[in-house]
Scaffold this motif. Structure first.
Motif, short mmCIF file in Angstrom:
data_model
loop_
_atom_site.label_atom_id
_atom_site.label_comp_id
_atom_site.label_asym_id
_atom_site.label_seq_id
_atom_site.Cartn_x
_atom_site.Cartn_y
_atom_site.Cartn_z
N UNK A 161 0.84 -1.20 0.00
CA UNK A 161 0.00 0.00 0.00
C UNK A 161 0.88 1.25 0.00
N UNK A 162 1.92 1.27 0.81
CA UNK A 162 2.84 2.42 0.86
C UNK A 162 3.52 2.63 -0.49
N UNK A 163 3.91 1.55 -1.14
CA UNK A 163 4.53 1.64 -2.47
C UNK A 163 3.55 2.24 -3.48
N UNK A 164 2.28 1.82 -3.41
CA UNK A 164 1.26 2.38 -4.30
C UNK A 164 1.05 3.86 -4.02
N UNK A 165 1.03 4.26 -2.75
CA UNK A 165 0.90 5.68 -2.39
C UNK A 165 2.04 6.49 -3.00
N UNK A 166 3.27 5.98 -2.88
CA UNK A 166 4.42 6.70 -3.44
C UNK A 166 4.29 6.84 -4.95
N UNK A 167 3.84 5.79 -5.63
CA UNK A 167 3.67 5.83 -7.08
C UNK A 167 2.62 6.86 -7.49
N UNK A 168 1.48 6.87 -6.79
CA UNK A 168 0.41 7.83 -7.10
C UNK A 168 0.89 9.24 -6.80
N UNK A 169 1.50 9.45 -5.64
CA UNK A 169 1.96 10.78 -5.26
C UNK A 169 3.02 11.31 -6.22
N UNK A 170 3.87 10.44 -6.74
CA UNK A 170 4.90 10.87 -7.69
C UNK A 170 4.30 11.31 -9.00
N UNK A 171 3.16 10.73 -9.36
CA UNK A 171 2.52 11.08 -10.63
C UNK A 171 1.68 12.35 -10.52
N UNK A 172 1.25 12.69 -9.30
CA UNK A 172 0.44 13.89 -9.11
C UNK A 172 1.35 15.11 -8.98
N UNK A 173 0.88 16.22 -9.50
CA UNK A 173 1.69 17.43 -9.44
C UNK A 173 0.76 18.62 -9.22
N UNK A 174 1.25 19.56 -8.44
CA UNK A 174 0.48 20.76 -8.13
C UNK A 174 0.39 21.65 -9.37
N UNK A 175 -0.83 22.06 -9.75
CA UNK A 175 -0.98 22.93 -10.92
C UNK A 175 -0.17 24.22 -10.82
N UNK A 176 -0.03 24.79 -9.63
CA UNK A 176 0.76 26.02 -9.45
C UNK A 176 2.23 25.77 -9.78
N UNK A 177 2.71 24.57 -9.47
CA UNK A 177 4.10 24.22 -9.81
C UNK A 177 4.28 24.19 -11.32
N UNK A 178 3.33 23.59 -12.03
CA UNK A 178 3.42 23.54 -13.50
C UNK A 178 3.45 24.95 -14.09
N UNK A 179 2.58 25.80 -13.58
CA UNK A 179 2.52 27.18 -14.06
C UNK A 179 3.85 27.90 -13.80
N UNK A 180 4.39 27.70 -12.59
CA UNK A 180 5.65 28.36 -12.23
C UNK A 180 6.80 27.91 -13.12
N UNK A 181 6.87 26.61 -13.41
CA UNK A 181 7.95 26.11 -14.28
C UNK A 181 7.76 26.63 -15.70
N UNK A 182 6.52 26.63 -16.20
CA UNK A 182 6.28 27.15 -17.56
C UNK A 182 6.73 28.60 -17.65
#
Length: 132
Positions: A58-79
């Protein structure tokens, strides 16, 4: 186990099979879970010996999901850091949805997230990614 702790039904079945699991809207099946399964109410009680393995998966699955999720504000800042408009961001990241990612209406593919993170740390690679 004589009776189901959930509903009191007689003789839950001891078996090993996959258990469905959901985290942040993402679904998986944790394979090979040894547990008592109640046919009456669907309750599942893990074997004490299976708890550690289950928790690790379960912890491994949480890490995988969390790694794939990204904050929209972070995407905007990098762009903005890369001085890209939405069309240029779509071209660089190989998508037609960057504006939707920034609005939080869609989640980018993990490869897109990886490239965003790479260019955030190494903006000098932008020209190479563009093929210039």
């Amino acid at each position: 186990m004589d009776n189901c702790p959930g509903c009191g039904a007689m003789a839950p079945v001891h078996d090993t099979h996959g258990v469905s699991y959901t985290y942040k809207g993402q679904h998986t099946t944790i394979p090979g879970v040894a547990a008592y399964h109640c046919a009456s109410c669907g309750d599942v009680r893990l074997d004490p010996a299976a708890v550690h393995r289950y928790d690790e998966l379960v912890a491994r699955f949480h890490r995988k999901v969390d790694a794939a999720l990204v904050d929209p504000a972070y995407l905007r800042a990098v762009r903005k850091k890369l001085r890209l408009d939405h069309d240029e961001a779509d071209e660089v990241f190989g998508t037609d949805h960057f504006e939707r990612y920034e609005a939080g209406k869609a989640q980018p593919h993990p490869s897109t997230v990886a490239l965003v993170k790479l260019l955030d740390r190494h903006p000098e690679l932008l020209a190479e990614v563009r093929g210039v």
